[in-house]
Design an enzyme around this catalytic site. Sequence first.
Site, PDB file in Angstrom:
ATOM      1  N   TYR A   1      18.554 -63.579  16.186  1.00 23.37           N
ATOM      2  CA  TYR A   1      19.273 -64.842  16.391  1.00 23.37           C
ATOM      3  C   TYR A   1      18.977 -65.812  15.236  1.00 23.37           C
ATOM      4  O   TYR A   1      18.228 -65.485  14.311  1.00 23.37           O
ATOM      5  CB  TYR A   1      18.896 -65.442  17.749  1.00 23.37           C
ATOM      6  CG  TYR A   1      19.424 -64.631  18.919  1.00 23.37           C
ATOM      7  CD1 TYR A   1      20.794 -64.505  19.139  1.00 23.37           C
ATOM      8  CD2 TYR A   1      18.562 -63.970  19.789  1.00 23.37           C
ATOM      9  CE1 TYR A   1      21.288 -63.760  20.204  1.00 23.37           C
ATOM     10  CE2 TYR A   1      19.051 -63.212  20.857  1.00 23.37           C
ATOM     11  CZ  TYR A   1      20.408 -63.113  21.058  1.00 23.37           C
ATOM     12  OH  TYR A   1      20.907 -62.368  22.104  1.00 23.37           O
TER      13      TYR A   1
ATOM     14  N   CYS B   1      20.674 -55.614  39.577  1.00 20.36           N
ATOM     15  CA  CYS B   1      19.796 -54.477  39.288  1.00 20.36           C
ATOM     16  C   CYS B   1      20.270 -53.266  40.060  1.00 20.36           C
ATOM     17  O   CYS B   1      20.554 -53.365  41.261  1.00 20.36           O
ATOM     18  CB  CYS B   1      18.358 -54.828  39.683  1.00 20.36           C
ATOM     19  SG  CYS B   1      17.249 -53.413  39.560  1.00 20.36           S
TER      20      CYS B   1
ATOM     21  N   LYS C   1      14.345 -39.413  30.349  1.00 22.27           N
ATOM     22  CA  LYS C   1      14.716 -40.016  31.635  1.00 22.27           C
ATOM     23  C   LYS C   1      13.622 -39.793  32.675  1.00 22.27           C
ATOM     24  O   LYS C   1      13.897 -39.813  33.873  1.00 22.27           O
ATOM     25  CB  LYS C   1      16.035 -39.421  32.134  1.00 22.27           C
ATOM     26  CG  LYS C   1      17.270 -40.006  31.458  1.00 22.27           C
ATOM     27  CD  LYS C   1      18.517 -39.530  32.152  1.00 22.27           C
ATOM     28  CE  LYS C   1      19.606 -40.553  32.119  1.00 22.27           C
ATOM     29  NZ  LYS C   1      20.815 -40.099  32.794  1.00 22.27           N
TER      30      LYS C   1
ATOM     31  N   ARG D   1       8.822 -67.075  20.292  1.00 24.87           N
ATOM     32  CA  ARG D   1       9.085 -65.621  20.294  1.00 24.87           C
ATOM     33  C   ARG D   1       9.285 -65.178  18.859  1.00 24.87           C
ATOM     34  O   ARG D   1      10.265 -65.555  18.195  1.00 24.87           O
ATOM     35  CB  ARG D   1      10.309 -65.313  21.151  1.00 24.87           C
ATOM     36  CG  ARG D   1      10.586 -63.846  21.275  1.00 24.87           C
ATOM     37  CD  ARG D   1      10.541 -63.385  22.704  1.00 24.87           C
ATOM     38  NE  ARG D   1      10.695 -61.937  22.771  1.00 24.87           N
ATOM     39  CZ  ARG D   1      11.645 -61.331  23.453  1.00 24.87           C
ATOM     40  NH1 ARG D   1      12.505 -62.028  24.147  1.00 24.87           N
ATOM     41  NH2 ARG D   1      11.721 -60.023  23.469  1.00 24.87           N
TER      42      ARG D   1
ATOM     43  N   GLN E   1      21.992 -50.529  33.537  1.00 22.22           N
ATOM     44  CA  GLN E   1      23.342 -50.418  34.096  1.00 22.22           C
ATOM     45  C   GLN E   1      23.846 -51.669  34.814  1.00 22.22           C
ATOM     46  O   GLN E   1      25.024 -51.987  34.717  1.00 22.22           O
ATOM     47  CB  GLN E   1      23.400 -49.225  35.048  1.00 22.22           C
ATOM     48  CG  GLN E   1      23.734 -47.935  34.347  1.00 22.22           C
ATOM     49  CD  GLN E   1      23.773 -46.769  35.299  1.00 22.22           C
ATOM     50  OE1 GLN E   1      22.871 -45.963  35.332  1.00 22.22           O
ATOM     51  NE2 GLN E   1      24.818 -46.684  36.085  1.00 22.22           N
TER      52      GLN E   1
ATOM     53  N   TRP F   1      25.308 -45.746  22.886  1.00 21.41           N
ATOM     54  CA  TRP F   1      25.106 -45.515  21.450  1.00 21.41           C
ATOM     55  C   TRP F   1      23.805 -44.752  21.192  1.00 21.41           C
ATOM     56  O   TRP F   1      23.723 -43.970  20.240  1.00 21.41           O
ATOM     57  CB  TRP F   1      25.131 -46.838  20.675  1.00 21.41           C
ATOM     58  CG  TRP F   1      23.963 -47.746  20.918  1.00 21.41           C
ATOM     59  CD1 TRP F   1      23.866 -48.704  21.883  1.00 21.41           C
ATOM     60  CD2 TRP F   1      22.727 -47.786  20.193  1.00 21.41           C
ATOM     61  NE1 TRP F   1      22.654 -49.342  21.806  1.00 21.41           N
ATOM     62  CE2 TRP F   1      21.928 -48.796  20.777  1.00 21.41           C
ATOM     63  CE3 TRP F   1      22.218 -47.076  19.102  1.00 21.41           C
ATOM     64  CZ2 TRP F   1      20.648 -49.108  20.309  1.00 21.41           C
ATOM     65  CZ3 TRP F   1      20.942 -47.388  18.641  1.00 21.41           C
ATOM     66  CH2 TRP F   1      20.166 -48.384  19.244  1.00 21.41           C
TER      67      TRP F   1
ATOM     68  N   MET G   1      15.784 -63.481  30.453  1.00 23.48           N
ATOM     69  CA  MET G   1      16.833 -62.482  30.707  1.00 23.48           C
ATOM     70  C   MET G   1      18.081 -63.240  31.100  1.00 23.48           C
ATOM     71  O   MET G   1      18.078 -63.994  32.065  1.00 23.48           O
ATOM     72  CB  MET G   1      16.339 -61.588  31.848  1.00 23.48           C
ATOM     73  CG  MET G   1      17.400 -60.756  32.490  1.00 23.48           C
ATOM     74  SD  MET G   1      17.388 -59.108  31.826  1.00 23.48           S
ATOM     75  CE  MET G   1      19.109 -58.727  32.015  1.00 23.48           C
TER      76      MET G   1
ATOM     77  N   GLU H   1      14.902 -61.111  17.645  1.00 23.11           N
ATOM     78  CA  GLU H   1      16.098 -60.375  18.084  1.00 23.11           C
ATOM     79  C   GLU H   1      17.318 -60.626  17.194  1.00 23.11           C
ATOM     80  O   GLU H   1      18.443 -60.319  17.545  1.00 23.11           O
ATOM     81  CB  GLU H   1      16.436 -60.746  19.544  1.00 23.11           C
ATOM     82  CG  GLU H   1      15.943 -59.789  20.597  1.00 23.11           C
ATOM     83  CD  GLU H   1      14.435 -59.605  20.714  1.00 23.11           C
ATOM     84  OE1 GLU H   1      13.636 -60.375  20.106  1.00 23.11           O
ATOM     85  OE2 GLU H   1      14.040 -58.663  21.387  1.00 23.11           O
TER      86      GLU H   1
END
Length: 685
Positions: A180, A367, A435, A228, A353, A591, A39, A178
């Site tokens: 790349y 976080c 949610k 990966r 967020q 999006w 991350m 992903e």
Amino acid sequence: MLAGMSASDARSDTPYPHLLAPLDLGFCSLPNRVLMGSMHTGLEDHARDFGKLAEYFATRARGGVGLMATGGFSPNIAGWLKPFSSRLSSRWQVAPHRRITDSVHAAGGRICLQILHAGRYAMHPLSVAPSAIKSPINPFTPRALSDHGVERSIRAFVRCAKLAQDAGYDGVEIMGSEGYLINQFLAERSNQRTDRWGGSAGNRMRFPVEIVRRTREAVGRDFIIIYRLSMLDLVDRAQAWDEIVALAKQVEAAGATLINTGIGWHEARIPTIVTSVPRAAFTWVTRRMKESLGIPLVTTNRINTPDVAEQVLARGDADMVSMARPFLADPDWVAKARNGRAALINPCIACNQACLDHVFENKRASCLMNPRACFETELVDAPVARKKRFAVVGAGPAGLACATTLAQRGHFVSLYEQSNEIGGQFNLAKRIPGKEEYAEPMRYWDNLLVELGVEVHLGTRADVASLQTQHFDAVIVATGVMPRDPHIPGQDHPMVLGYHDAIMGNKTIGKRVAIIGAGGIGFDVAEFLTQDPPSPTTDITRWTREWGVDTTLANRGGLDTPKVEASPRAVWLLQRTAGRPGKRLNKTTGWVHRAALKAKGVQMLGGVTYEKIDDDGLHVTIDGKPQILPVDNVVICTGQESNRGLANELEALGITVHAIGGADVATELDAKRAIDQATRLGSHL
Ligand code: NAP
Ligand code: SF4
């Protein structure tokens, strides 16, 4: 039985026997089946931040995670994600990494460095790719690598791995998914070469296989190589399943220790990690791959609780689970699962967020649920000279974060909440389809309040007189917000309701609805009104059908035609500002909301003037043209104003007051700011 697990490893004293089983890699044994996935935090980009990064990782190592991967480091300048971002390509860059590896090892952990070459995702003019084809999400057109350039890129990966080994890392993760650079070699959409690196599937996979083979040669046997692997590209003109399996077999033969699962290119139009993606929505892909491989496989995406992780491993979908964001939310995730304290795990609600949104805004990741993440050396509790007594009024996210932080430091805290449940606006959010994850913080806070001995008064409206007589050292006012009045003629018509009543189901809502206000809550209400229960989030099959994921794996890229269930209502989502609604939603999730509502046929209109509401419906003017929207209901979602009457009254009496969260500032109210502000206040009062 999981790979690398013997009968004696099976534990009977835990609800998570598979999750907590050691994994024998031959030359080392991992204590459990949890990989803290890579991350990017923003701390990787400058060696001056490596002290902070070291503490970030050491904190998680102390929390018991089996293995960790750093954010991506580029093996050369062309592979930078953005100018001067993280890179490991020279000997002089090795020494600062020792701070990270030494701290992790001293804390009893293991860590791999992720090698990530951005390829055509690089946000700079020096980018390279298999072919000079621009990505739809990047303004820069890459330069096509020459044959010599491909060879040099392979050598850069190998050199980076060797430098990582010299820096004390336990292994590397080679980022092949992903979308790349490596992934770009594997797909026809980005690789139209006709030399030995393109054309046939065999040629396209030569690049990653050579990287793994030569890396293994360079680092020797006793060094972890995670590859990966993109198991679902989720873009067109991408890999076919038999090609992906063939690649995995070659990567295994070339010397990989573990294969991790990658899902979706960044340019894919199918969400893969946001909160509306069902939990463990993609582990079925890893399971399909397991049939073909011998080495342990890691699965990933939307796994956030020990129960889900255990189920995934117990049914044999993978040998290990990777989670990234849950370790931002709670560094002690594994220790709590191990010690029977899973109910006290601070949950990742997959909101993005404070983590991914920050990364895309070039800010340090943190976080929403845990503002200390990536600020371990800065957001530290002040020593407590005298235990004090605090009243916290309002048990929304701000009040809860402040009350628990104060109590953790040993202060006495009384928490007052006028409703009968804690959670504030999160109780609305958790009712929105997609949610449901927002219910988890209340589970966490409920248990934490008990654990910390906070005196909780539900159904109690704290009044000035009672607060005054109790002589608290200070009162923290977290009374939140009240809906903003839009002053539209006719808004007292029976067809009009507020978002609270709409979401709580307090009134029956007709088949045609106008939503006034297209902020986060307007979008939430639109999602609420356009889904038939139960939410697709609880049903992976329904969700994959709606977004067009080919679970048969017959189609290239794993794409299928989306089959969206019709909305039970016609919905208009309106704002006064010109342009399409939703532009101000969060970067990495907005999006998805816009696409979901578009698929449901919601009319999203900007530049609207509200004239009046009457029996005929909502009268508006758009582009100078008056019109009537013939709706059965109008839902008002026009933002909020601070509810700070109590704070003003207490202040007037000379009582020490701290207003936090929405009670402090309602504009741009969001839980991230509220929890951050509350935690910082609680850490030093
Ligand atoms: P908001 O984001 O401030 O949106 C308010 C909306 O009402 C805007 O569309 C605004 O657009 C309109 N508006 C404002 N004043 C008005 C007036 N006097 N008359 C008519 N329209 C008016 O507020 P919110 O939707 O209540 O969300 C509050 C916060 O909760 C957000 O900032 C967000 O952080 C958080 N949240 C986020 C999400 C999410 O990202 N999915 C979901 C829920 C909540 P015009 O001025 O153009 O009309
Ligand atoms: Fe999870 Fe949201 Fe925290 Fe990111 S900010 S780690 S998505 S809870």
